[in-house]
Design an enzyme around this catalytic site. Structure first.
Site, short mmCIF file in Angstrom:
data_model
loop_
_atom_site.label_atom_id
_atom_site.label_comp_id
_atom_site.label_asym_id
_atom_site.label_seq_id
_atom_site.Cartn_x
_atom_site.Cartn_y
_atom_site.Cartn_z
N CYS A 1 0.84 -7.29 12.82
CA CYS A 1 1.04 -7.46 14.01
C CYS A 1 0.37 -8.93 14.44
O CYS A 1 0.27 -9.16 15.66
CB CYS A 1 0.30 -6.56 14.99
SG CYS A 1 1.34 -4.98 14.99
N TYR B 1 2.09 -16.83 20.06
CA TYR B 1 1.30 -17.84 19.40
C TYR B 1 0.28 -18.42 20.31
O TYR B 1 -0.76 -17.84 20.82
CB TYR B 1 2.49 -18.86 18.72
CG TYR B 1 3.67 -18.38 18.06
CD1 TYR B 1 3.45 -17.60 16.79
CD2 TYR B 1 5.07 -18.27 18.64
CE1 TYR B 1 4.41 -17.24 16.21
CE2 TYR B 1 6.04 -17.76 17.93
CZ TYR B 1 5.59 -17.17 16.63
OH TYR B 1 6.70 -16.60 15.85
N TYR C 1 -1.39 -3.40 -6.83
CA TYR C 1 -0.94 -4.36 -5.52
C TYR C 1 -2.09 -4.13 -4.33
O TYR C 1 -2.36 -3.28 -4.03
CB TYR C 1 0.37 -3.95 -5.05
CG TYR C 1 0.88 -5.11 -4.24
CD1 TYR C 1 1.66 -6.18 -4.72
CD2 TYR C 1 0.61 -5.21 -2.99
CE1 TYR C 1 2.00 -7.04 -4.13
CE2 TYR C 1 1.33 -6.19 -2.08
CZ TYR C 1 2.04 -7.20 -2.83
OH TYR C 1 2.51 -8.28 -2.14
N ASP D 1 -9.03 -9.56 9.38
CA ASP D 1 -8.62 -7.98 9.12
C ASP D 1 -9.77 -6.81 9.36
O ASP D 1 -9.31 -5.79 9.70
CB ASP D 1 -8.35 -7.88 7.69
CG ASP D 1 -7.37 -6.75 7.48
OD1 ASP D 1 -6.46 -6.32 8.32
OD2 ASP D 1 -7.44 -6.23 6.67
N HIS E 1 -10.44 -1.96 11.62
CA HIS E 1 -9.61 -2.80 11.33
C HIS E 1 -9.39 -4.00 12.38
O HIS E 1 -8.48 -3.71 13.02
CB HIS E 1 -8.32 -1.73 11.31
CG HIS E 1 -7.11 -2.68 10.39
ND1 HIS E 1 -5.85 -2.03 10.72
CD2 HIS E 1 -7.23 -3.51 9.63
CE1 HIS E 1 -5.04 -2.81 9.94
NE2 HIS E 1 -5.73 -3.58 9.23
N ARG F 1 2.36 -11.74 -0.32
CA ARG F 1 1.09 -12.05 0.29
C ARG F 1 0.48 -13.52 -0.32
O ARG F 1 0.91 -13.99 -1.46
CB ARG F 1 -0.08 -11.02 -0.28
CG ARG F 1 0.32 -9.66 0.33
CD ARG F 1 0.17 -9.63 1.80
NE ARG F 1 0.43 -8.27 2.49
CZ ARG F 1 -0.60 -7.46 3.20
NH1 ARG F 1 -1.33 -8.21 3.97
NH2 ARG F 1 -0.13 -6.39 3.75
N ARG G 1 0.92 -1.13 -0.04
CA ARG G 1 -0.02 0.00 0.00
C ARG G 1 1.00 1.27 -0.03
O ARG G 1 1.84 1.27 0.55
CB ARG G 1 -0.92 0.03 1.15
CG ARG G 1 -2.02 -0.97 1.39
CD ARG G 1 -3.02 -0.83 2.48
NE ARG G 1 -2.24 -1.21 3.76
CZ ARG G 1 -1.97 -0.40 4.63
NH1 ARG G 1 -1.81 0.79 4.32
NH2 ARG G 1 -1.32 -0.69 5.62
N LYS H 1 -9.33 -2.17 1.89
CA LYS H 1 -9.23 -1.10 2.43
C LYS H 1 -9.96 0.16 2.30
O LYS H 1 -10.45 0.86 3.05
CB LYS H 1 -7.65 -0.56 2.57
CG LYS H 1 -6.88 -1.85 3.22
CD LYS H 1 -6.93 -2.31 4.35
CE LYS H 1 -6.08 -3.04 4.96
NZ LYS H 1 -6.28 -3.78 6.46
N SER I 1 -1.17 -3.35 10.77
CA SER I 1 -1.09 -4.27 9.97
C SER I 1 0.39 -5.01 10.21
O SER I 1 1.34 -4.51 11.05
CB SER I 1 -0.45 -3.45 8.56
OG SER I 1 -1.41 -2.70 8.37
C1 OXD Z 1 -2.84 -4.32 5.95
C2 OXD Z 1 -3.55 -5.41 5.39
O1 OXD Z 1 -2.12 -3.40 5.38
O2 OXD Z 1 -4.41 -5.96 5.78
O3 OXD Z 1 -3.29 -3.86 7.11
O4 OXD Z 1 -3.16 -5.68 4.14
MN MN Z 2 -5.18 -4.99 7.73
#
Ligand code: OXD
Ligand code: MN
Length: 596
Positions: free
Chosen positions: A262, A504, A209, A285, A238, A377, A69, A218, A260
């Site tokens: 995490c 985890y 992309y 997400d 989010h 991805r 992004r 998004k 993102s």
């Molecule tokens: C982000 C995604 O960048 O979910 O947050 O792709």
């Molecule tokens: Mn995301």
């Protein structure tokens, strides 16, 4: 096809501007999908992976300039600059449209314009919303088919109704006879990911992309939907959504906002290490949360697939994701093995002696280069996840008991703390932060940035108004119906830079306490920053953790928090007079509690 006049007019107007060779209305069928994938393989745009290893899977390699992004090329073009706020890039909408119209003029020459009707959320759910994306990228078509419900059925439900128009072009017209490149796109300074919030319209140009191009995700489900949510009294967030079941079979639903990269995908489908507990995914997400008739917040996952970061995904970090992506998955920018399989850094086993890297070059382990891009991805159907919750497509959504927030904070923020009440929870959401990651192009990788509710790059209006909207949610119901808010931090480190918490599957131990707290159980102590578990309230049975590490994880350092208060005050300045009064009170109250 459709008799929706607004849609027909818009498609023909956009086609007049973009001048594609052909217009194709996608029906979303299996046959159509295979046709597009085969055509892309034939043209050398995609590689079919070995069907014995990865049936129905394809690999794409993007242009090295088009790998994530692009936040600095993402615009919220509200009529007034003030409505976009200090955290969004703003251009006057008329000026931006003029600029973009020049770029769009003839931009689809030599290409097909695909019309993709899509539903964010289960088709026909009262919580779902419909969009139509026009794109000249067949890669976008096959990805959108996984990430959203798409095709004829959506047009049938749309009827003469409203939709969000989403125009997308890769910005690479083809002259007669010109040979196409494998990932055509426009140079960075010509990329525009633009949102017109009052018109509920998206115009994206120049990138193929992920979030720049799959406009349901998004752009629509967060930036435009956040504006719709503000106006209609709900929340577009989010957030992952998961279902957790205790050993007695009691179920609860939890959402979680994390920036993102995490670990939202990992958390949403983790395998608990504590016996008898179960976690099932609903979304990884995005969550849309609306009030049900009973006054509780119900969440739906507007998406139908997972667009996850491949590097770091392994049988250790996320075995359920590894199973999910074993078939019918699109891979982008991972490395290719000689036997037609994929490999990436952190996949859990050594690279073979030869690979083809994400840029299509030969690669050997001694090269010292990454074989896959850090933001490589997978695009994979959520329905394939072995622990997808049976009600993940329930049109009513699922009632939320707890909201987690968190980021990567190596210091200061303890493993978990619970808010005193809703307003304090919104305060916690406003101060959460994380290291900047490879999911967006930035020069600041490694620094911490505050990212309220992980929405900084995704809120379609002024962040100060957004936080006020969160505060106002409380007035719409009885406070005992609202989810409890918890701040978690899996990423604490000791003085030797070693992770203190195993993470985890062991994160289930923390979720167990959350589960208990939402049932009126679970021991807690009141601290200046919120309620925290007593040392024995976190189930550490079978966990090899020292008492001193546990103490470190479950305690706070007042001096560090006083510094944190200063940095929050500094950060709050950016909101100017849009900083909600309640948050001003909250920071003063926190400072006072730390001094008491
Ligand atoms: C982000 C995604 O960048 O979910 O947050 O792709
Ligand atoms: Mn995301």
């Amino acid at each position: 096809m459709t008799t929706n006049q607004k849609l027909l007019n818009w498609v023909s107007e956009m086609a007049d501007m973009c001048e594609p060779d052909k217009i194709y209305w996608c029906n979303g069928s299996e046959e159509e999908n295979h046709r597009f994938l085969n055509e892309m393989v034939e043209k050398g745009l995609a590689i079919e992976l070995n069907p014995e290893k990865k049936p129905g899977c394809y690999l794409f390699r993007s242009d090295p300039s088009d790998v994530a992004r692009v936040e600095n090329r993402t615009f919220v073009a509200s009529k007034n600059e003030e409505d976009a706020g200090p955290t969004n890039n703003w251009i006057d909408p008329i000026e931006l449209k003029d600029k973009m119209k020049k770029l769009y003029k003839g931009c689809m020459k030599g290409r097909t314009m695909y019309v993709i009707p899509f539903s964010m959320g289960p088709i026909g759910s009262p919580a779902s919303k419909i969009g139509v994306e026009l794109t000249d990228s067949p890669y976008v078509v096959v990805n959108m088919r996984i990430m959203a419900r798409m095709g004829k059925e959506v047009l049938d439900v749309l009827g003469d109704g409203e939709f969000v128009p989403c125009l997308h072009s890769i910005g690479a017209p083809l002259a007669d006879g010109e040979k196409d490149s494998t990932w055509p796109c426009a140079p960075i300074e010509e990329k525009y990911i633009s949102h017109f919030p009052e018109e509920r319209t998206i115009w994206s140009y120049g990138s193929g992309y992920g979030g720049n191009a799959l406009l349901g995700k998004k752009c629509f489900a967060l930036r435009i939907a956040s504006v719709q949510a503000r106006d209609e009294g709900w929340l577009a967030e989010h957030m992952l959504i998961l279902r957790i079941t205790d050993p007695k079979g009691n179920k609860k639903y939890i959402t979680g906002a994390f920036p993102s990269a995490c670990g939202k995908t990992n958390l949403s489908m983790l395998i608990p290490t504590i016996p008898g507990w179960k976690i099932e995914a609903i979304g990884d997400d995005i969550a849309w949360m609306k009030f049900g008739e009973d006054g509780r917040l119900y969440a739906i996952n507007p998406e139908a697939g997972f667009f996850g970061v491949a590097p770091g995904t392994s049988l250790k970090s996320n075995p359920n994701a590894m199973t999910t992506i074993g078939k019918n998955t699109i891979y982008t920018n991972v490395a290719l093995t000689d036997d037609g399989d994929v490999w990436w850094e952190g996949i859990g086993y050594d690279a073979p002696n030869h690979l083809v890297d994400w840029q299509g070059n030969d690669w050997t382990p001694n090269d010292g280069r990454l074989a896959s891009h850090p933001n490589a991805r997978f695009t994979t159907p959520a329905a394939q996840c072995p622990v997808i919750a049976p009600e993940w497509e329930d049109p009513k959504g699922v009632p939320i008991s707890a909201i987690l927030i968190g980021g990567r904070r190596p210091h200061t923020v303890p493993l978990i703390h619970e808010s005193f009440d809703w307003a304090h929870g919104v305060f916690m959401g406003s101060i959460m932060g994380s290291e900047i990651t490879a999911a967006s192009i930035s020069n600041d990788i490694g620094k911490v940035r505050r990212d309220p509710f992980a929405m900084l790059p995704f809120c379609g209006y002024h962040m100060g108004d957004y936080l006020q909207h969160w505060l106002d949610i409380e007035k719409k119901t009885n406070s005992d119906k609202l989810p409890k808010i918890f701040y978690v931090n899996w990423f604490l480190k000791d003085e030797n830079n070693k992770w203190l918490w195993p993470g985890y599957g062991d994160n289930s131990r923390v979720l167990k306490w959350v589960f208990e707290r939402t049932s009126g159980e679970g021991d807690a102590v009141k601290t200046p920053i919120g309620y925290m578990p007593t040392l024995d309230a976190i189930d550490t049975d079978g966990l090899n953790i020292s008492e001193s590490d546990l103490k470190h994880l479950l305690s706070i350092d007042k001096d560090k928090w006083l510094k944190e208060v200063e940095s929050i005050k500094e950060d709050y300045k950016k909101y100017g007079d849009k900083l909600p009064k309640e948050l001003e009170k909250q920071i003063i109250a926190l400072e006072k509690r730390l001094h008491d």
